[in-house]
Design an enzyme around this catalytic site. Structure first.
Site, PDB file in Angstrom:
ATOM      1  N   THR A 189      45.650  43.994  48.966  1.00 49.60           N
ATOM      2  CA  THR A 189      44.319  43.820  49.885  1.00 49.60           C
ATOM      3  C   THR A 189      45.373  44.335  51.116  1.00 49.60           C
ATOM      4  OG1 THR A 189      43.154  42.684  48.630  1.00 49.60           O
ATOM      5  CG2 THR A 189      42.562  42.839  50.884  1.00 49.60           C
TER       6      THR A 189
ATOM      7  N   SER B  48      41.147  38.789  42.024  1.00 48.87           N
ATOM      8  CA  SER B  48      40.834  37.676  43.152  1.00 48.87           C
ATOM      9  C   SER B  48      41.738  37.709  44.319  1.00 48.87           C
ATOM     10  CB  SER B  48      41.063  36.404  42.349  1.00 48.87           C
ATOM     11  OG  SER B  48      40.842  35.269  43.541  1.00 48.87           O
TER      12      SER B  48
ATOM     13  N   VAL C 281      49.496  39.397  43.785  1.00 47.11           N
ATOM     14  CA  VAL C 281      49.471  40.801  43.705  1.00 47.11           C
ATOM     15  C   VAL C 281      48.058  41.143  44.412  1.00 47.11           C
ATOM     16  CG1 VAL C 281      49.175  42.733  42.123  1.00 47.11           C
ATOM     17  CG2 VAL C 281      50.827  40.715  41.628  1.00 47.11           C
ATOM     18  N   CYS C 282      47.156  40.449  44.226  1.00 49.40           N
ATOM     19  CA  CYS C 282      45.816  40.799  44.837  1.00 49.40           C
ATOM     20  C   CYS C 282      45.854  40.672  46.300  1.00 49.40           C
ATOM     21  CB  CYS C 282      44.583  40.068  44.324  1.00 49.40           C
ATOM     22  SG  CYS C 282      44.316  40.289  42.666  1.00 49.40           S
ATOM     23  N   ASP C 283      46.540  39.542  46.731  1.00 51.57           N
ATOM     24  CA  ASP C 283      46.765  39.602  48.251  1.00 51.57           C
ATOM     25  C   ASP C 283      47.659  40.659  48.954  1.00 51.57           C
ATOM     26  OD1 ASP C 283      47.186  37.106  50.564  1.00 51.57           O
ATOM     27  OD2 ASP C 283      48.914  38.335  50.387  1.00 51.57           O
TER      28      ASP C 283
END
Length: 166
Positions: free
Chosen positions: A64, A54, A59-61
Site C-alpha cells: 500500500t 490486511s 507485505v500489505c503495508d
C-alpha cells in the site's frame, strides 16, 4: 480459477476470475467514513486496484505504501487499495502511515469486490493479494492473482500496465 495459497495452504476463491479484455464488474465497498464507493464512482478514469488481505501486515503495508508513492506520479489515475479490514482500522492505519495519494476501501460488509473479482478466500474471509488495471472504458487490461498471498505482487508490471492503459 486462479490457484492461491496463504502460508502455503490452498485457498478456495469465491466468485469468478476476471481476465484482460473483460468488462470490469462493478462492486460496492466502504470508505473510511462508511460511505459507499463503487467502480462507477471513478468512471472514465484509469483505475489501479491493489488488493491486500490486511493493511496491518508487513507485505500489505509495504504494498500500500509503494502504490501510494507511485500514485503521486500517475496523473488522471484512480488508485484504490481494497481489503476486508474494518473501515475504522483502515482510517487509523492511513492516519498513522500518511497515506494520501490513494483511497483505502473496505470489502468487509458483503465481499462485493472479492466475489465479483474472484479473490475472496472462503477459509479466511480475507481477499487474496491481487492487482487489477481498468482502462477509462471500463475494460480490464491487466490482472495479477499472486499465487502465494503472503508474497509481493509485480509492482513494475502493474505500473507499466497503468501507463499503457488509456
Amino acid at each position: 480459477m486462479a490457484n492461491v495459497t496463504f502460508k502455503e495452504n490452498p485457498m478456495t476463491l469465491m466468485g469468478n476470475e476476471v481476465k484482460p479484455g473483460d468488462k470490469a464488474p462493478d462492486f460496492t465497498v466502504l470508505a473510511n467514513d462508511l460511505s459507499e464507493v463503487s467502480l462507477e464512482d471513478s468512471k472514465g478514469k484509469v483505475r489501479l486496484i491493489s488488493v491486500v488481505p490486511s493493511v496491518d501486515t508487513g507485505v500489505c503495508d509495504q504494498q500500500t505504501r509503494r502504490f501510494n508513492e507511485e500514485a503521486a506520479n500517475l496523473d488522471g489515475v484512480e488508485v484504490l487499495t481494497i481489503s476486508c479490514d474494518l473501515p475504522f482500522a483502515q482510517k487509523r492505519w492511513c492516519a498513522a502511515t500518511g497515506i494520501e495519494n490513494l483511497q483505502v476501501l473496505s470489502d468487509h460488509r458483503d465481499l462485493s469486490f472479492g466475489k465479483n473479482y474472484g479473490v475472496a478466500m472462503e477459509e479466511l474471509r480475507l481477499l487474496a493479494r491481487s492487482i487489477f488495471v481498468i482502462n477509462s472504458d471500463g475494460e480490464i487490461t491487466y490482472t495479477e492473482y499472486v499465487p502465494e498471498a503472503t508474497n509481493h505482487p509485480n509492482y513494475e508490471a502493474a505500473i507499466e500496465a497503468v501507463k499503457q492503459a488509456k
